[in-house]
Scaffold this motif. Structure first.
Motif, PDB file in Angstrom:
ATOM      1  N   PHE A   1       0.787  -1.062  -0.013  1.00 18.35           N
ATOM      2  CA  PHE A   1       0.037   0.036   0.004  1.00 18.35           C
ATOM      3  C   PHE A   1       0.654   1.396  -0.014  1.00 18.35           C
ATOM      4  N   TRP A   2       2.046   1.288   0.677  1.00 18.50           N
ATOM      5  CA  TRP A   2       2.795   2.373   0.646  1.00 18.50           C
ATOM      6  C   TRP A   2       3.376   2.631  -0.728  1.00 18.50           C
ATOM      7  N   PHE A   3       3.838   1.544  -1.396  1.00 22.10           N
ATOM      8  CA  PHE A   3       4.253   1.866  -2.913  1.00 22.10           C
ATOM      9  C   PHE A   3       3.161   2.559  -3.692  1.00 22.10           C
ATOM     10  N   PHE A   4       1.698   2.087  -3.433  1.00 19.11           N
ATOM     11  CA  PHE A   4       0.972   2.398  -4.243  1.00 19.11           C
ATOM     12  C   PHE A   4       0.313   3.987  -4.074  1.00 19.11           C
ATOM     13  N   TYR A   5       0.634   4.194  -2.514  1.00 18.51           N
ATOM     14  CA  TYR A   5       0.287   5.461  -2.154  1.00 18.51           C
ATOM     15  C   TYR A   5       1.411   6.603  -2.726  1.00 18.51           C
ATOM     16  N   VAL A   6       2.751   6.372  -2.772  1.00 15.15           N
ATOM     17  CA  VAL A   6       3.797   7.314  -3.501  1.00 15.15           C
ATOM     18  C   VAL A   6       3.602   7.095  -4.883  1.00 15.15           C
ATOM     19  N   SER A   7       2.983   5.989  -5.374  1.00 14.62           N
ATOM     20  CA  SER A   7       2.699   5.931  -7.126  1.00 14.62           C
ATOM     21  C   SER A   7       1.724   6.877  -7.073  1.00 14.62           C
ATOM     22  N   ALA A   8       0.621   7.146  -6.163  1.00 13.78           N
ATOM     23  CA  ALA A   8      -0.539   7.960  -6.395  1.00 13.78           C
ATOM     24  C   ALA A   8      -0.220   9.315  -6.404  1.00 13.78           C
ATOM     25  N   SER A   9       0.665   9.324  -5.195  1.00 12.93           N
ATOM     26  CA  SER A   9       1.238  10.987  -4.844  1.00 12.93           C
ATOM     27  C   SER A   9       1.987  11.683  -5.917  1.00 12.93           C
ATOM     28  N   ALA A  10       2.872  10.871  -6.502  1.00 10.22           N
ATOM     29  CA  ALA A  10       3.440  11.070  -7.897  1.00 10.22           C
ATOM     30  C   ALA A  10       2.725  11.298  -9.204  1.00 10.22           C
ATOM     31  N   LYS A  11       1.736  10.765  -9.184  1.00  7.22           N
ATOM     32  CA  LYS A  11       0.848  10.843 -10.383  1.00  7.22           C
ATOM     33  C   LYS A  11       1.577   9.685 -11.281  1.00  7.22           C
ATOM     34  N   ILE A  12       1.817   8.827 -11.104  1.00  4.16           N
ATOM     35  CA  ILE A  12       2.675   7.715 -12.023  1.00  4.16           C
ATOM     36  C   ILE A  12       1.306   7.330 -13.048  1.00  4.16           C
ATOM     37  N   LYS A  13       1.834   7.497 -14.408  1.00  5.33           N
ATOM     38  CA  LYS A  13       0.571   7.119 -15.288  1.00  5.33           C
ATOM     39  C   LYS A  13       0.239   5.882 -15.586  1.00  5.33           C
ATOM     40  N   ALA A  14       1.301   4.951 -15.179  1.00  2.00           N
ATOM     41  CA  ALA A  14       1.068   3.644 -15.447  1.00  2.00           C
ATOM     42  C   ALA A  14       0.007   3.017 -14.704  1.00  2.00           C
ATOM     43  N   MET A  15      -0.250   3.683 -13.568  1.00  2.00           N
ATOM     44  CA  MET A  15      -1.439   3.404 -12.483  1.00  2.00           C
ATOM     45  C   MET A  15      -2.774   3.170 -13.224  1.00  2.00           C
ATOM     46  N   SER A  16      -2.959   3.789 -14.238  1.00  3.89           N
ATOM     47  CA  SER A  16      -4.218   3.791 -15.147  1.00  3.89           C
ATOM     48  C   SER A  16      -4.199   2.509 -15.835  1.00  3.89           C
ATOM     49  N   LYS A  17      -3.163   1.700 -15.896  1.00  3.66           N
ATOM     50  CA  LYS A  17      -3.040   0.661 -16.735  1.00  3.66           C
ATOM     51  C   LYS A  17      -3.264  -0.714 -15.921  1.00  3.66           C
ATOM     52  N   ARG A  18      -4.021  -1.584 -16.479  1.00  2.00           N
ATOM     53  CA  ARG A  18      -4.398  -2.955 -15.708  1.00  2.00           C
ATOM     54  C   ARG A  18      -3.112  -3.652 -15.560  1.00  2.00           C
ATOM     55  N   TRP A  19      -2.099  -3.813 -16.398  1.00  3.56           N
ATOM     56  CA  TRP A  19      -0.970  -4.674 -16.533  1.00  3.56           C
ATOM     57  C   TRP A  19       0.047  -4.074 -15.012  1.00  3.56           C
ATOM     58  N   TRP A  20      -0.154  -2.652 -14.801  1.00  2.00           N
ATOM     59  CA  TRP A  20       0.663  -2.058 -13.781  1.00  2.00           C
ATOM     60  C   TRP A  20       0.414  -3.091 -12.401  1.00  2.00           C
ATOM     61  N   TYR A  21      -0.728  -3.297 -12.149  1.00  2.00           N
ATOM     62  CA  TYR A  21      -1.432  -3.899 -10.985  1.00  2.00           C
ATOM     63  C   TYR A  21      -0.763  -5.365 -10.921  1.00  2.00           C
ATOM     64  N   TYR A  22      -1.047  -6.057 -12.061  1.00  2.00           N
ATOM     65  CA  TYR A  22      -0.407  -7.490 -12.106  1.00  2.00           C
ATOM     66  C   TYR A  22       1.025  -7.510 -11.864  1.00  2.00           C
ATOM     67  N   VAL A  23       1.852  -6.505 -12.741  1.00  8.00           N
ATOM     68  CA  VAL A  23       3.329  -6.601 -12.500  1.00  8.00           C
ATOM     69  C   VAL A  23       3.709  -6.444 -10.958  1.00  8.00           C
ATOM     70  N   THR A  24       3.011  -5.334 -10.407  1.00  6.08           N
ATOM     71  CA  THR A  24       3.541  -4.675  -9.330  1.00  6.08           C
ATOM     72  C   THR A  24       3.042  -5.769  -8.005  1.00  6.08           C
ATOM     73  N   GLY A  25       2.115  -6.544  -8.150  1.00  9.61           N
ATOM     74  CA  GLY A  25       1.467  -7.365  -7.315  1.00  9.61           C
ATOM     75  C   GLY A  25       2.316  -8.875  -7.229  1.00  9.61           C
ATOM     76  N   ILE A  26       3.380  -9.015  -7.875  1.00  9.35           N
ATOM     77  CA  ILE A  26       4.082 -10.341  -7.947  1.00  9.35           C
ATOM     78  C   ILE A  26       4.671 -10.392  -6.577  1.00  9.35           C
ATOM     79  N   PRO A  27       5.416  -9.378  -6.297  1.00  9.19           N
ATOM     80  CA  PRO A  27       6.163  -9.823  -4.828  1.00  9.19           C
ATOM     81  C   PRO A  27       4.842 -10.054  -3.633  1.00  9.19           C
ATOM     82  N   LEU A  28       3.784  -9.374  -3.679  1.00  7.17           N
ATOM     83  CA  LEU A  28       2.874  -9.557  -2.692  1.00  7.17           C
ATOM     84  C   LEU A  28       2.447 -10.880  -2.644  1.00  7.17           C
TER      85      LEU A  28
END
Length: 375
Positions: free
Chosen positions: A89-116
């Motif tokens: 959640f911290w990673f996604f909070y920082v990403s949202a705060s920084a307005k990372i464009k990839a957050m609007s893409k579905r693949w972003w959640y699949y890839v970044t969810g691998i460690p979890l």
């Protein structure tokens, strides 16, 4: 057997921690941050609450043998996974705060969810035997270090984003916000060290509370000067900025003010709906941010569909309409309609002028351009 006074201390620390987190949770809303920031920050707080509740196990002298093995296994898994989720959640909070464009893409959640997913696989399946063995005291396996490494993947990525945004930030408040985010990785590192020295004590809670309070206070400070919908600075911030910069304004250090107004925005709201109107405002604001991110400038939402840019960088107003139009066309897939806009600018070269007088001059030039655009 643990002394009753020590047990009382542990219970009080956990209760104070949980109550503090619940209070902060109740105060975070869409008025002080964007929706994604609110959701992810609240998610992180919930995981900390879960971890604190799991630490009630510390007051049981024979916790690992008194309760059924399955119950102990689940509670231990909850403790480890809550830390994994907090990093996620911290990673996604920082990403949202920084307005990372990839957050609007579905693949972003699949890839970044691998460690979890890796962590959860080893914590909530029979594979947990490779992480720990439930006995008194519990035996931890090397795989636990791998799980902690997966957590650090999120922390390192979040820290890298914060470092980059802090480096690019021009405004003092932005630098402060991203600077506070960078210290979060120190919280986890310090917690790990303390757990090693204070085994059997609520070490994470002792470190957790001041860090969360600091982050919450920074969010509140930033919210005072930020527009919650667009993430731009607000009218209060731009006024303070101009008051500060006018003191040193002269021929060699001019201030350029640009005022932008979206044309026929009311028609967009009336004919296409307020959701489309909000979407247009957000995309328009993102274009303004991109236009100013590499400049010594600040972009603000003045109110409604009006925006103001104040810059100390010479030439930012040259070709401004074309540069902004090009950026809007790059974002055409994010908008139902690409809005037209009017622009007024003024170059101030003297400190013998008030902010009100300065903005009045800019507004007059905006009005002249609006007449041309509407004719």
């Amino acid at each position: 057997m643990m002394d009753i006074r020590l047990k009382t201390f542990i219970v009080l620390v956990i209760i104070i921690c949980v109550m503090t987190l619940i209070l902060i949770y109740s105060k975070i809303d869409n008025e002080i941050a964007t929706k994604k920031e609110v959701v992810t920050f609240k998610g992180m707080i919930v995981t900390f609450i879960v971890y604190a509740l799991v630490d009630f196990r510390l007051v049981f002298d024979d916790f690992y043998t008194f309760f059924p093995k399955l119950v102990v296994t689940i509670i231990m898994a909850l403790g480890f996974s809550s830390m994994s989720f907090s990093c996620y959640f911290w990673f996604f909070y920082v990403s949202a705060s920084a307005k990372i464009k990839a957050m609007s893409k579905r693949w972003w959640y699949y890839v970044t969810g691998i460690p979890l997913m890796f962590d959860l696989l080893f914590l909530y399946t029979p594979l947990c035997k490779f992480v720990y063995i439930v006995k008194s005291p519990p035996v931890f396996k090397p795989m636990l270090s791998v799980i902690m490494l997966m957590d650090y993947v999120y922390l390192i990525m979040a820290t890298a984003i914060s470092l980059y945004k802090k480096h690019k930030a021009k405004a003092r408040l932005e630098k402060k916000k991203y600077g506070s985010q960078i210290i979060f990785i120190l919280f986890f590192t310090l917690s790990g060290v303390l757990i090693g020295y204070l085994l059997g004590y609520p070490a994470i809670e002792l470190v957790q509370m001041p860090v969360i309070l600091k982050l919450y206070m920074d969010i509140q400070d930033y919210a005072i000067y930020a527009d919650p919908m667009t993430g731009l600075s607000n009218r209060r911030r731009i006024n303070e900025y101009l008051n500060e910069e006018l003191l040193g304004c002269n021929q060699l250090n001019p201030i350029i003010i640009i005022m932008i107004d979206i044309d026929w925005f009311k028609n967009i709201n009336d004919e296409l709906g307020h959701d489309v109107g909000d979407q247009t405002l957000i995309a328009f604001s993102e274009a303004l941010l991109k236009l100013t991110e590499s400049s010594d400038a600040i972009a603000a939402r003045w109110g409604g569909d009006e925006f103001v840019i104040a810059a100390k960088e010479k030439g930012i107003d040259i070709g401004f309409r074309k540069k902004l139009t090009d950026l809007l066309y790059e974002k055409k897939n994010e908008m139902v309609v690409i809005p037209r806009f009017s622009v007024g600018s003024y170059k101030c070269t003297s400190s013998n002028i008030t902010v009100e007088q300065l903005l009045k001059k800019v507004d007059g030039n905006l009005y002249l351009d609006k007449k041309i655009q509407h004719s």
